[in-house]
Design an enzyme around this catalytic site. Structure first.
Site, PDB file in Angstrom:
ATOM      1  N   ASP A 273      41.673 -75.571  46.823  1.00 26.38           N
ATOM      2  CA  ASP A 273      40.559 -76.503  46.936  1.00 26.38           C
ATOM      3  C   ASP A 273      39.639 -75.960  48.039  1.00 26.38           C
ATOM      4  O   ASP A 273      39.970 -75.002  48.733  1.00 26.38           O
ATOM      5  CB  ASP A 273      41.044 -77.928  47.243  1.00 26.38           C
ATOM      6  CG  ASP A 273      39.980 -78.970  46.855  1.00 26.38           C
ATOM      7  OD1 ASP A 273      38.793 -78.591  46.682  1.00 26.38           O
ATOM      8  OD2 ASP A 273      40.310 -80.162  46.731  1.00 26.38           O
ATOM      9  N   TRP A 274      38.510 -76.599  48.195  1.00 30.35           N
ATOM     10  CA  TRP A 274      37.483 -76.115  49.121  1.00 30.35           C
ATOM     11  C   TRP A 274      38.083 -75.931  50.523  1.00 30.35           C
ATOM     12  O   TRP A 274      38.426 -76.916  51.181  1.00 30.35           O
ATOM     13  CB  TRP A 274      36.337 -77.131  49.150  1.00 30.35           C
ATOM     14  CG  TRP A 274      35.153 -76.768  49.975  1.00 30.35           C
ATOM     15  CD1 TRP A 274      35.079 -76.760  51.342  1.00 30.35           C
ATOM     16  CD2 TRP A 274      33.863 -76.391  49.498  1.00 30.35           C
ATOM     17  NE1 TRP A 274      33.830 -76.391  51.741  1.00 30.35           N
ATOM     18  CE2 TRP A 274      33.050 -76.166  50.633  1.00 30.35           C
ATOM     19  CE3 TRP A 274      33.293 -76.221  48.230  1.00 30.35           C
ATOM     20  CZ2 TRP A 274      31.711 -75.783  50.536  1.00 30.35           C
ATOM     21  CZ3 TRP A 274      31.959 -75.847  48.139  1.00 30.35           C
ATOM     22  CH2 TRP A 274      31.186 -75.634  49.285  1.00 30.35           C
TER      23      TRP A 274
END
Ligand code: BGC
Length: 736
Positions: A273-274
């Site tokens: 994820d980011w």
């Protein structure tokens, strides 16, 4: 328009260059890999947000994927840099959060789940893919499969609710819809199942928070949808931000290698994820970004989204022997394989005029409208106030009546509010509308506008109040500790009720709000999770009776946020309450410590929910009769056949979502009080009876037992066929 047409529509844009398949892809991957330097391999593992500004890095081969650009001109331009200027010409994979539609926005995923209509959800995902790929986006970060049982968590909006079976059906439908039948079709968009894993169990509903989920609970509740989507061919998977029992997912080798690759045989690509790799530093799990990089790659991550740790440190980590060259090769294999699978080497560019041609196509709007119609849940309809058939002049009020941006909901990055049809616009076609919004937006606490709405109410036949939440109040990072209607919305409803006019409340929100106090002040309540572009038309159809509500709740409605987490399929307590609770105001003074019965309930809100999972009314009534199972005893390989008659006893043609629940009465570990095992949308004309049937293989009664084995434990079971998770009479059967 149906899925078939969309597929044909997609195929129209397919170009003739064929992409390789199977073994040929593996061969091509190996050929290319053999030519790559370590730096170029690392570049493929790097995903960045943006376009033109990365041209220099793209030309050097330092970027494998980009996210967050959607202009086809820009996408082609950066792609040209990758293909024509980088040494090996490896195309970029362009990604975007296309979560519930691209231009044409569909209801938010929790609303899509309320349709209990996987075929329609698949169709919606196909529409999203057709629109997004026309811009050059070939990878979406959807579906979100996180089971969510706490509506304080803002991201409950983005998933399919609290039940693993429904979650699985919806997730698989989305994967199929996005990816289509042939990955190399230019309208095929790679799905990304996320967030692996347990993100929705964030303690206290606070986003990004820690979770404590046992292996058994992971396997019984949180894994099934992921596993099913892997089996359905999901091409990519995203790790989650959270830790489970102290291990951040992005650094959890057991999850990413033992479970995902070894047990499930996932052959796709894993992305963080980011900055979830970098955030392992903040977690206190990694010393610094270099250490986080080492941990995430060794755990089994292939591509890094936005930590920039891979481009900075992987070379040194390989030189130092902390990451094996072979580990990097395997990660790059997964990335290249994905690009070959999608036919990007053969067709890297997009026709720049296509995006605008396909956006908001009439059939896309029609699918979005049907999804919004089916997603609305009728929670209350006293005296059959809805549909508003005889009313001519109505008051439309409330902050969500004409909120074209907010009705799109969270993650509607590319939806354009100019295309939104609001309830106000739509209802004007059906009624003489008096419009007094009373409140400017959902958090508006000023009561100054309420008297004008009340005055207007006196001159109309009925009042329709659109309340709820602005889009910003749900979704990522938008948790709330109290989930009542915000601002002065409840005051508005109460003041309107005092006029004595029929009051219809339509809630347009991102979560299952606690609306008990508002129910008392209205005759009817229709609950519409942010319904998207066509929400206004859909709601007008439901209000007028052109359409009949059929949505069922994919989550439990709470009386109060303090009940969270609250879900129907909880393990049985040793002291269940059977409805004999003594509530706060009924407790005698100086009552004895044990005089209230010592069962599991809240003194203030009691035992039950406001509305159970699976709940939703119609304008008609349905009657279940002659429910019968074919045997009293089954062997492991058998299939349970349940037959029942379903009658529409009212005056409207309508659809009922019939639901099959099972309870395993005794297990080697405590079992859920009920589990959804099947559902079906049954269309019935007014007065019609249909003989229906569910088939449930006994094998689907399996669960991860005390010895952590996936087995059906012989014993006694109960089974219900009903219109929600709280009604119906159980039938008994046994598995020998
Ligand atoms: C979210 C993901 C999303 C990613 C890319 C993150 O903050 O958690 O769900 O796909 O951003 O935008």
């Amino acid at each position: 328009m149906r899925l078939k047409h969309l597929l044909i529509f997609g195929a129209l844009f397919a170009v003739s260059c064929a992409a390789p398949a199977g073994d040929e892809i593996d061969r091509k991957v190996e050929d290319l890999l053999a030519k790559m330097t370590l730096e170029e391999k690392i570049g493929q593992m790097n995903q960045v947000s943006g376009g033109y500004q990365f041209s220099g890095e793209i030309a050097k081969g330092n970027v494998g994927s980009i996210l967050n650009i959607v202009d086809p001109v820009e996408i082609n331009a950066v792609q040209r840099v990758a293909v024509e200027e980088s040494r090996l010409g490896i195309p970029l994979l362009v990604s975007r959060d296309v979560i519930h539609g691209f231009r044409t926005i569909f209801p938010i995923p929790i609303g899509l789940a309320a349709t209990f209509d996987p075929a329609l959800v698949e169709q919606g995902a196909r529409v999203a893919a057709v629109e997004a790929t026309a811009s050059g986006v070939r990878w979406t970060f959807s579906p979100m499969l996180d089971i969510a049982r706490d509506p304080r968590w803002g991201r409950i909006a983005e998933g399919s609710g609290e039940d693993p079976y429904l979650d699985t059906q919806m997730g698989v439908a989305m994967v199929k819809g996005y990816q289509g039948e042939d990955f190399t079709d230019p309208t095929s968009m790679a799905a990304c199942i996320k967030h692996f894993v347990g993100y929705g169990a964030a303690e206290g509903g606070r986003d990004y928070n820690t979770t404590m989920i046992s292996e058994r609970a992971l396997r019984n509740t949180y894994f099934p949808a992921f596993k099913a989507c892997v089996e359905a061919g999901a091409l990519t998977l995203m790790t989650s931000f959270n830790d489970v029992d102290g291990l951040p997912s992005t650094g959890n080798e057991w999850l990413l290698r033992d479970i995902l690759r070894e047990e499930w045989g996932f052959d796709g690509m894993v992305v963080t994820d980011w900055n979830s790799s970098g955030e392992m530093v903040a977690h206190g799990f990694a010393e610094d970004l270099k250490h986080a990089t080492e941990l995430s790659i060794n755990a089994g991550v292939d591509m890094d989204m936005m930590s920039f740790g891979y481009v900075q440190y992987v070379k040194a980590l390989v030189d130092e022997g902390k990451i094996k060259a072979e580990t990097i090769d395997n990660a790059v294999r997964n990335i290249l394989k994905l690009k070959f699978r999608l036919g990007l080497f053969e067709n890297p560019y997009v026709d720049e005029s296509l995006a605008r041609q396909v956006a908001y196509a009439p059939e896309h709007l029609a699918a979005a409208k049907q999804s919004a119609v089916e997603s609305a849940i009728l929670l209350q309809n006293n005296n059959d106030v809805l549909p508003l058939k005889s009313a001519k002049r109505i008051l439309v009020t409330g902050p969500m009546a004409d909120a074209p941006y907010d009705q799109l909901g969270t993650w509607a990055f590319d939806g354009e509010e100019a295309y939104t049809v609001t309830p106000l616009t739509a209802l004007r076609k059906d009624y003489e509308v008096v419009y007094e919004p009373a409140l400017a937006y959902s958090r508006d606490a000023s009561t100054a506008g309420i008297p004008a709405a009340v005055a207007a109410a006196r001159s109309v036949d009925a009042v329709v109040a659109f309340v709820g939440e602005e889009a910003i109040l749900s979704g990522e990072a938008h948790s709330l500790s109290q989930i009542n209607l915000q601002g002065a919305q409840s005051e508005l409803i109460k003041a309107l009720k005092a006029t004595g006019k029929p009051i219809v409340v339509v809630v347009i929100a991102g979560r299952n709000l606690t609306i008990e106090r508002d129910l008392e002040n209205c005759d009817a309540m229709l609950y519409s999770f942010h319904p998207g572009t066509m929400g206004g038309e859909a709601l007008a159809d439901l209000i007028t009776g052109r359409a009949v509500p059929s949505g069922k709740s994919p989550v439990t409605f709470l009386r109060d946020a303090g009940q969270a987490p609250f879900y129907y399929n909880h393990p049985m307590t040793g002291r269940p309450n059977s409805g004999t609770e003594t509530l706060l105001n009924d407790i005698p003074l100086k009552a004895g410590q044990t005089s209230l019965g010592c069962t599991s309930y809240y003194l203030d809100t009691g035992y039950g929910p406001l509305f159970p999972f699976g709940y939703g009314l119609s304008y008609t009534k349905f009657e279940y009769a002659n429910i019968a199972i074919d045997k009293a005893e089954y062997a492991e390989g058998d299939t349970i056949v349940v037959e029942y008659d379903l009658t529409n006893t009212g005056n409207y043609d309508a659809t009922e979502v019939a639901q099959l629940y099972v309870r395993d009465l005794v297990g080697s570990v405590v079992r859920p009080v009920k589990e959804l095992k099947r559902f079906e949308r049954v269309e019935l004309k007014a007065g019609e009876t249909k003989h229906c049937r569910f088939e449930l293989p006994v094998a689907e009664l399996a669960f991860w037992n005390r010895d952590m084995e996936y087995v059906v434990e012989p014993g006694n079971f109960q089974l219900w066929v009903a219109g929600d998770s709280a009604t119906g009479e159980p039938l008994a059967f046994a598995v020998k």
